[in-house]
Design a protein around this motif. Structure first.
Motif, PDB file in Angstrom:
ATOM      1  N   MET A 104       0.820  -1.215   0.000  1.00  0.00           N
ATOM      2  CA  MET A 104       0.000   0.000   0.000  1.00  0.00           C
ATOM      3  C   MET A 104       0.852   1.262   0.000  1.00  0.00           C
ATOM      4  O   MET A 104       0.455   2.280  -0.562  1.00  0.00           O
ATOM      5  CB  MET A 104      -0.948  -0.014   1.197  1.00  0.00           C
ATOM      6  CG  MET A 104      -2.066  -1.037   1.078  1.00  0.00           C
ATOM      7  SD  MET A 104      -3.193  -1.043   2.489  1.00  0.00           S
ATOM      8  CE  MET A 104      -3.981   0.563   2.285  1.00  0.00           C
ATOM      9  N   ARG A 105       2.010   1.207   0.624  1.00  0.00           N
ATOM     10  CA  ARG A 105       2.943   2.342   0.564  1.00  0.00           C
ATOM     11  C   ARG A 105       3.309   2.670  -0.878  1.00  0.00           C
ATOM     12  O   ARG A 105       3.506   3.836  -1.245  1.00  0.00           O
ATOM     13  CB  ARG A 105       4.207   2.000   1.365  1.00  0.00           C
ATOM     14  CG  ARG A 105       5.212   3.129   1.513  1.00  0.00           C
ATOM     15  CD  ARG A 105       6.560   2.566   1.957  1.00  0.00           C
ATOM     16  NE  ARG A 105       7.087   1.633   0.957  1.00  0.00           N
ATOM     17  CZ  ARG A 105       8.084   0.790   1.170  1.00  0.00           C
ATOM     18  NH1 ARG A 105       8.649   0.709   2.363  1.00  0.00           N
ATOM     19  NH2 ARG A 105       8.501  -0.007   0.202  1.00  0.00           N
ATOM     20  N   GLY A 106       3.378   1.634  -1.719  1.00  0.00           N
ATOM     21  CA  GLY A 106       3.716   1.825  -3.122  1.00  0.00           C
ATOM     22  C   GLY A 106       2.525   2.070  -4.031  1.00  0.00           C
ATOM     23  O   GLY A 106       2.688   2.183  -5.253  1.00  0.00           O
ATOM     24  N   GLY A 107       1.313   2.125  -3.472  1.00  0.00           N
ATOM     25  CA  GLY A 107       0.136   2.439  -4.275  1.00  0.00           C
ATOM     26  C   GLY A 107      -0.735   1.251  -4.620  1.00  0.00           C
ATOM     27  O   GLY A 107      -1.712   1.391  -5.374  1.00  0.00           O
ATOM     28  N   TYR A 108      -0.417   0.079  -4.065  1.00  0.00           N
ATOM     29  CA  TYR A 108      -1.208  -1.114  -4.355  1.00  0.00           C
ATOM     30  C   TYR A 108      -2.667  -0.915  -3.930  1.00  0.00           C
ATOM     31  O   TYR A 108      -2.952  -0.430  -2.833  1.00  0.00           O
ATOM     32  CB  TYR A 108      -0.612  -2.309  -3.617  1.00  0.00           C
ATOM     33  CG  TYR A 108      -1.389  -3.594  -3.736  1.00  0.00           C
ATOM     34  CD1 TYR A 108      -1.333  -4.355  -4.896  1.00  0.00           C
ATOM     35  CD2 TYR A 108      -2.166  -4.059  -2.680  1.00  0.00           C
ATOM     36  CE1 TYR A 108      -2.026  -5.550  -5.006  1.00  0.00           C
ATOM     37  CE2 TYR A 108      -2.870  -5.255  -2.773  1.00  0.00           C
ATOM     38  CZ  TYR A 108      -2.796  -5.992  -3.945  1.00  0.00           C
ATOM     39  OH  TYR A 108      -3.502  -7.166  -4.034  1.00  0.00           O
ATOM     40  N   ALA A 109      -3.577  -1.276  -4.826  1.00  0.00           N
ATOM     41  CA  ALA A 109      -5.030  -1.208  -4.595  1.00  0.00           C
ATOM     42  C   ALA A 109      -5.549   0.208  -4.424  1.00  0.00           C
ATOM     43  O   ALA A 109      -6.670   0.413  -3.953  1.00  0.00           O
ATOM     44  CB  ALA A 109      -5.428  -2.048  -3.384  1.00  0.00           C
ATOM     45  N   ALA A 110      -4.761   1.213  -4.824  1.00  0.00           N
ATOM     46  CA  ALA A 110      -5.161   2.606  -4.608  1.00  0.00           C
ATOM     47  C   ALA A 110      -6.462   2.960  -5.331  1.00  0.00           C
ATOM     48  O   ALA A 110      -7.327   3.635  -4.766  1.00  0.00           O
ATOM     49  CB  ALA A 110      -4.042   3.542  -5.059  1.00  0.00           C
ATOM     50  N   LYS A 111      -6.618   2.498  -6.564  1.00  0.00           N
ATOM     51  CA  LYS A 111      -7.828   2.848  -7.314  1.00  0.00           C
ATOM     52  C   LYS A 111      -9.080   2.246  -6.693  1.00  0.00           C
ATOM     53  O   LYS A 111     -10.103   2.915  -6.558  1.00  0.00           O
ATOM     54  CB  LYS A 111      -7.681   2.408  -8.772  1.00  0.00           C
ATOM     55  CG  LYS A 111      -6.685   3.241  -9.562  1.00  0.00           C
ATOM     56  CD  LYS A 111      -6.656   2.843 -11.037  1.00  0.00           C
ATOM     57  CE  LYS A 111      -5.680   3.733 -11.793  1.00  0.00           C
ATOM     58  NZ  LYS A 111      -5.607   3.370 -13.241  1.00  0.00           N
ATOM     59  N   ALA A 112      -8.998   0.984  -6.304  1.00  0.00           N
ATOM     60  CA  ALA A 112     -10.162   0.335  -5.695  1.00  0.00           C
ATOM     61  C   ALA A 112     -10.486   0.957  -4.343  1.00  0.00           C
ATOM     62  O   ALA A 112     -11.661   1.192  -4.016  1.00  0.00           O
ATOM     63  CB  ALA A 112      -9.902  -1.160  -5.542  1.00  0.00           C
ATOM     64  N   LEU A 113      -9.457   1.236  -3.550  1.00  0.00           N
ATOM     65  CA  LEU A 113      -9.694   1.803  -2.219  1.00  0.00           C
ATOM     66  C   LEU A 113     -10.230   3.230  -2.300  1.00  0.00           C
ATOM     67  O   LEU A 113     -11.074   3.630  -1.494  1.00  0.00           O
ATOM     68  CB  LEU A 113      -8.402   1.759  -1.399  1.00  0.00           C
ATOM     69  CG  LEU A 113      -7.927   0.357  -1.009  1.00  0.00           C
ATOM     70  CD1 LEU A 113      -6.590   0.433  -0.284  1.00  0.00           C
ATOM     71  CD2 LEU A 113      -8.967  -0.351  -0.142  1.00  0.00           C
ATOM     72  N   ASN A 114      -9.757   4.003  -3.273  1.00  0.00           N
ATOM     73  CA  ASN A 114     -10.284   5.356  -3.424  1.00  0.00           C
ATOM     74  C   ASN A 114     -11.748   5.337  -3.851  1.00  0.00           C
ATOM     75  O   ASN A 114     -12.530   6.209  -3.448  1.00  0.00           O
ATOM     76  CB  ASN A 114      -9.447   6.151  -4.433  1.00  0.00           C
ATOM     77  CG  ASN A 114      -8.172   6.688  -3.816  1.00  0.00           C
ATOM     78  OD1 ASN A 114      -8.113   6.933  -2.612  1.00  0.00           O
ATOM     79  ND2 ASN A 114      -7.150   6.867  -4.625  1.00  0.00           N
ATOM     80  N   LEU A 115     -12.120   4.342  -4.643  1.00  0.00           N
ATOM     81  CA  LEU A 115     -13.525   4.193  -5.004  1.00  0.00           C
ATOM     82  C   LEU A 115     -14.359   3.886  -3.764  1.00  0.00           C
ATOM     83  O   LEU A 115     -15.444   4.457  -3.561  1.00  0.00           O
ATOM     84  CB  LEU A 115     -13.685   3.088  -6.042  1.00  0.00           C
ATOM     85  CG  LEU A 115     -15.111   2.793  -6.512  1.00  0.00           C
ATOM     86  CD1 LEU A 115     -15.726   4.031  -7.169  1.00  0.00           C
ATOM     87  CD2 LEU A 115     -15.127   1.616  -7.489  1.00  0.00           C
TER      88      LEU A 115
END
Length: 414
Positions: A104-115
């Motif tokens: 997550m520090r590297g952006g993993y799952a960022a799009k889904a979590l922001n949704l």
């Protein structure tokens, strides 16, 4: 004019007369203020207690995705506060570092979590973002609808990914994300368990359909037995009477036997797949490794008995991050479907599992801990001031149990 027309926005009592009466007791402005200002009624949000929410707090944050250099310490971070009636404000005594935090520090799952954050009514950027999913601490304040907990209760929990995390002095959790902490553990010991417990429970029970009532005598293989997921799952399955085989490196063999594993395969001294194929086939495989290990595990399952392979290494969030939500989900579904068809040809089942917060499961695990059937495996402990070093340790891999950060006694002294 009907009294309901004077309802204070967000007041769960819904009528002016009730809102007026209740809020007069706590001297809240909605008792007299004009009802056009949109201010929420305090009764809707939280139960009053003698403890006060923090004016500021210490936290480790990232302001953009990247490597360990993005971790920054703040002693004036925006304080955590209760937003909903089922939330609790918790003082964090200890938190752990999981591989998911590195991702997550590297952006993993960022799009889904922001949704998900948008669906929960959160506006704007996720930054500054506090990482950390599990914790052990003490309840400071509770939302109005919280019935099972009160200020002063010792609790542990694992936070959903869309929330701000636990690498901070105070965090907010939902009632469904926590349970009472095991009485026999310190906060440092307790913080090592919730995330791996909830993830393992999802894989074994929710997705894999294993239960205490049907696990007795089942042959279960755990691929990747030395990490947090493996060390917890071995103990849970043995408490339920399963026959457990696990794979690991040479330095973890004795550890896994001490946790109750019936058979341990050292993948550095033998071809693990060949060795495992000589054994009787398995009813269930829990895969925490991925890649070729997942592929090889299929043929280790019994045929025509609905034996299951459940993997925790899936392409879902990676595809969404790189391709967008719709095409990424479609590509992941195609991959899953291909493996499902392969399983059907021999009466076996292939499934994916991801972390899901589960306070009810944590409550059951707490009982198993207090009865001596599950113990925490803490490989290393760091002070709060050394959070980046804790991340580096976990990122190097080959972890034997969990890495924990002690928050309560070391925050405030940086």
């Amino acid at each position: 004019m009907s009294a309901v027309l004077f309802s204070r926005p967000n007041c769960v009592l819904y009528t002016y007369s009730k809102c007026q009466s209740a809020c007069r007791k706590v001297k809240h402005p909605c008792f007299t203020a004009a009802f056009t200002d949109g201010a929420p009624c305090v009764v809707a949000q939280r139960n009053s207690s003698s403890r006060k929410s923090p004016a500021k707090m210490e936290a480790w944050q990232i302001h953009q995705y990247g490597g360990n250099e993005e971790l920054t310490f703040s002693d004036v971070a925006r304080p955590a506060s209760i937003k909903g009636p089922n939330d609790l404000l918790i003082k964090v005594h200890a938190a752990s570092i999981n591989p998911i935090d590195i991702k997550m520090r590297g952006g993993y799952a960022a799009k889904a979590l922001n949704l998900l954050r948008k669906q929960c009514g959160k506006k704007g950027s996720e930054f500054p973002l506090i990482l950390g999913r599990d914790f052990s601490g003490v309840v400071v304040e509770t939302g109005r609808a919280v019935k099972k907990y009160k200020p002063g209760d010792e609790v542990w929990g694992a936070l959903n990914g869309f929330r701000q995390g636990s690498h901070t002095q105070f965090t907010v959790a939902g009632e469904s994300e926590i349970s009472k902490k095991p009485k026999t553990l310190t906060h440092t010991e307790a913080a090592s368990i919730p995330y791996v417990a909830a993830t393992s429970w999802t894989a074994l029970c929710t997705v894999g359909e294993l239960r205490e009532r049907n696990a007795l005598g089942k042959r279960v293989l755990i691929q990747g037995g030395a990490g947090g997921i493996g060390t917890f799952s071995i103990q849970l399955l043995k408490a339920w009477g399963a026959d457990v085989t696990a794979t690991c490196g040479p330095d973890a063999v004795d550890l896994l036997y001490s946790l109750g594993a019936d058979t341990v395969v050292d993948y550095t001294t033998t071809d693990a797949t060949t060795e495992l194929s000589r054994m009787p086939p398995f009813d269930f495989v829990l895969d925490a490794v991925g890649g070729k290990t997942t592929e090889d595990s299929f043929d280790l399952l019994k045929q025509w008995t609905n034996a299951k392979l459940v993997t925790l290494v899936t392409p879902l969030f990676k595809n969404i991050d790189s391709m967008g939500f719709v095409p990424g989900t479609a590509q992941a579904a195609f991959s899953l479907g291909t493996n499902l068809l392969r399983g059907l040809t021999a009466g076996r089942s292939y499934r994916w599992a991801i972390f899901l917060a589960n306070g009810k499961a944590l409550g059951r695990v707490s009982q198993l801990v207090d009865s001596g059937q599950i113990r925490p495996i803490v490989e290393k402990e760091f002070p709060f001031t050394e959070m980046p070093a804790a991340f580096e340790k976990v990122e190097r891999g080959h972890n034997r149990g969990k890495t924990v950060v002690k928050v309560a006694d070391t925050a405030g002294h940086s």
